[in-house]
Design an enzyme around this catalytic site. Structure first.
Site, PDB file in Angstrom:
ATOM      1  N   GLU A 163       0.776  -1.311  -0.565  1.00  0.00           N
ATOM      2  CA  GLU A 163      -0.079  -0.257   0.034  1.00  0.00           C
ATOM      3  C   GLU A 163       1.185   0.904  -0.183  1.00  0.00           C
ATOM      4  O   GLU A 163      -0.266   2.646   0.608  1.00  0.00           O
ATOM      5  CB  GLU A 163      -1.115  -0.278   1.274  1.00  0.00           C
ATOM      6  CG  GLU A 163      -2.061  -1.416   1.119  1.00  0.00           C
ATOM      7  CD  GLU A 163      -3.769  -0.982   1.114  1.00  0.00           C
ATOM      8  OE1 GLU A 163      -3.566   0.508   0.956  1.00  0.00           O
ATOM      9  OE2 GLU A 163      -3.942  -2.238   0.875  1.00  0.00           O
ATOM     10  N   HIS A 231      -3.634   1.537   8.620  1.00  0.00           N
ATOM     11  CA  HIS A 231      -1.927   1.697   7.114  1.00  0.00           C
ATOM     12  C   HIS A 231      -1.251   2.251   8.828  1.00  0.00           C
ATOM     13  O   HIS A 231      -1.802   2.964   9.725  1.00  0.00           O
ATOM     14  CB  HIS A 231      -2.067   2.948   6.433  1.00  0.00           C
ATOM     15  CG  HIS A 231      -2.585   2.692   4.969  1.00  0.00           C
ATOM     16  ND1 HIS A 231      -3.492   3.058   4.563  1.00  0.00           N
ATOM     17  CD2 HIS A 231      -2.346   1.367   4.204  1.00  0.00           C
ATOM     18  CE1 HIS A 231      -3.963   2.680   2.994  1.00  0.00           C
ATOM     19  NE2 HIS A 231      -3.511   1.377   2.849  1.00  0.00           N
ATOM     20  N   CYS A 348      -2.389  11.073   4.017  1.00  0.00           N
ATOM     21  CA  CYS A 348      -2.609  10.040   3.452  1.00  0.00           C
ATOM     22  C   CYS A 348      -3.170  11.319   2.031  1.00  0.00           C
ATOM     23  O   CYS A 348      -2.830  10.621   0.644  1.00  0.00           O
ATOM     24  CB  CYS A 348      -4.488   9.989   3.450  1.00  0.00           C
ATOM     25  SG  CYS A 348      -4.839   8.840   5.240  1.00  0.00           S
TER      26      CYS A 348
HETATM   27  O1  SUG Z   1      -7.713   2.665   1.628  1.00  0.00           O
HETATM   28  N1  SUG Z   1     -10.337   4.868   1.922  1.00  0.00           N
HETATM   29  C1  SUG Z   1      -8.714   4.955   2.014  1.00  0.00           C
HETATM   30  C2  SUG Z   1      -8.424   6.067   2.559  1.00  0.00           C
HETATM   31  C3  SUG Z   1      -6.549   5.451   2.158  1.00  0.00           C
HETATM   32  C4  SUG Z   1      -6.217   6.776   3.565  1.00  0.00           C
HETATM   33  N2  SUG Z   1      -4.764   6.569   2.951  1.00  0.00           N
HETATM   34  C5  SUG Z   1      -4.002   6.492   4.249  1.00  0.00           C
HETATM   35  N3  SUG Z   1      -3.822   6.260   5.278  1.00  0.00           N
HETATM   36  N4  SUG Z   1      -2.639   7.145   3.696  1.00  0.00           N
HETATM   37  C6  SUG Z   1      -9.042   3.401   2.046  1.00  0.00           C
HETATM   38  O2  SUG Z   1      -8.964   2.960   3.104  1.00  0.00           O
HETATM   39  C7  SUG Z   1     -12.500   4.725   1.659  1.00  0.00           C
HETATM   40  C8  SUG Z   1     -13.080   4.586  -0.369  1.00  0.00           C
HETATM   41  C9  SUG Z   1     -14.618   4.226   0.595  1.00  0.00           C
HETATM   42  O3  SUG Z   1     -15.243   3.633   1.318  1.00  0.00           O
HETATM   43  O4  SUG Z   1     -15.682   3.919  -0.605  1.00  0.00           O
HETATM   44  C10 SUG Z   1     -10.748   4.602   1.078  1.00  0.00           C
HETATM   45  O5  SUG Z   1     -11.020   3.816   0.329  1.00  0.00           O
END
Ligand code: SUG
Length: 417
Positions: A163, A231, A348
């Site tokens: 990721e 993460h 993020c």
């Molecule tokens: O992968 N949310 C993302 C958030 C990513 C955050 N990134 C870091 N922590 N670097 C994920 O979970 C939600 C989309 C939805 O539920 O429709 C989403 O993909």
């Protein structure tokens, strides 16, 4: 060649919606089914970039991906008109906005060949993110294609989940010095999936030609993942010689800290005790999903989401931190509420690359005027709101695609159209 840290923020795409796609990401689950506001979301992201430019930091952008992803639907033997409900939200997700998951970056001083290596993340664990990598790869190859100082690699095989930078930390006395790279992975996550596999990090370290002596592999604690730290950047953040982490972030913190002190004696570890900020408050406030940045005067600032200020235990702790005599001297607050409701904080939204800004394709760099232009474009083209059911409406599909094309056009990036 002047190496600087450049933050590339993902522009929040016109299909931003709340479909609750990420199990283990508490905000995504809690806000599932709500009406999203893509226009406000993208403007919040642009204001964050403006804020960071104001701190004197160089700023880059990454573009939203083509949505719905017709190529992916074709691979799945369906189309946007026929896609089953079980797949539709994944084909429309604007999740590429979270650029910290785009790739893992090893700056030139860390690599035996003196090049900056970038490996695109496979994001294979979540269906809606698993199809980001081809468009990410195409963009990064353009953004970093101008100079032979970069190598952009395709993802590691999907056998091992990766990721990107969200599970990777780099510590160095200064950005331009050789650093220690830390690959954080998961082993168990309680009821929630583990997204980062240790073998993905090991493969990346090999292909980036990192010094094995200065490369650490550290396991996240099961309790952190189970509490919603899907993460590592939800419970830890690093910048130059400083690591700021929650007491419960890692499985074996004592060994990790001892190893870090051995390979980098000048590292400063600031730990937030669970007795002062619970894991639950840390996750809900996203206090660690902050941008820890070095300002022109050498001091550090922590750029936190407004949810951190709204969480009393967190704000108390942060105010005491900056009042002390440590390296983190300033606290600033940004509003990225629309992204936060899907579990994406300030950190993020950005991919950090230590490089000379002159080596980057200038179409991916922004200044105040370019941000004005982007804000006007978003105001004119981005949908004001999307309810999950709206994803069935062909008029919305066209609007989303037209908005992205207008953006590519205005940035002179028609090749991504
Ligand atoms: O992968 N949310 C993302 C958030 C990513 C955050 N990134 C870091 N922590 N670097 C994920 O979970 C939600 C989309 C939805 O539920 O429709 C989403 O993909």
């Amino acid at each position: 060649m002047a190496l600087e840290e450049i933050n590339f923020d993902g522009i929040i795409g016109p299909s931003h919606n709340y479909s609750g796609l990420s199990l283990g990401n508490l905000a995504s689950s809690i806000h599932s089914g709500l009406v999203s506001h893509p226009r406000a979301a993208a403007l919040q992201g642009i204001e964050k970039m403006r804020h960071n430019l104001g701190l004197g930091l160089p700023q880059g952008i990454l573009l939203p991906h083509r949505r719905p992803d017709l190529a992916w639907l074709k691979e799945l033997d369906t189309s946007v008109a026929e896609v089953p409900d079980s797949l539709r939200p994944a084909a429309f997700s604007a999740s590429a906005m979270w650029a910290a998951n785009a790739a893992t970056v090893s700056p030139a001083p860390d690599s035996a060949d003196g090049l900056c290596h970038i490996t695109v993340a496979n994001l294979r664990t979540m269906a809606h993110r698993s199809h980001e990598w081809p468009q990410t790869l195409a963009q990064l190859r353009i953004a970093f294609g101008k100079s032979d100082r970069f190598v952009v690699h395709p993802p590691v095989p999907p056998t091992f989940g990766d990721e990107g930078a969200a599970n990777h930390m780099r510590l160095a006395p200064r950005h331009e010095f050789p650093g220690v790279e830390i690959f954080v992975y998961g082993r168990r996550g309680g009821l929630f999936p583990v997204r980062q596999h240790v073998e993905a990090g090991r493969a990346i370290a090999r292909r980036h030609a990192l010094d094995p002596e200065r490369t650490l592999f550290v396991s996240q604690s099961e309790e952190a993942i189970a509490a919603g730290a899907f993460h590592n950047d939800v419970v830890a953040v690093a910048n130059e010689y400083v690591l700021l982490a929650h007491e419960q972030a890692f499985e074996d913190r004592a060994s990790f800290y001892a190893e870090l002190a051995r390979v980098m004696p000048e590292a400063v570890i600031i730990e937030v005790p669970a007795s002062e900020v619970s894991l639950a408050d840390a996750v809900a406030s996203y206090m660690f999903n902050a941008q820890l940045v070095t300002l022109r005067d050498g001091g550090m600032a922590l750029i936190v989401p407004q949810e951190a200020r709204a969480t009393p235990s967190v704000w108390r702790w942060l105010e005491a931190l900056v009042a002390g005599n440590g390296p983190i001297r300033e606290l600033t607050v940004v509003d990225v509420r629309q992204s936060m409701a899907n579990g994406g904080g300030p950190a993020c939204l950005r991919l950090r690359v230590v490089a000379d800004p002159w080596d980057v394709d200038n179409r991916f760099m922004v200044n105040g005027e370019k941000l004005d232009l982007l804000a006007d474009l978003v105001a004119a083209h981005w949908p004001e709101q999307i309810a999950p059911d709206d994803l069935r409406n062909p008029a919305l599909w066209e609007r989303i695609e037209a908005a992205r094309l207008a953006l590519c056009e205005s940035l002179d990036l028609r090749e991504l159209g």
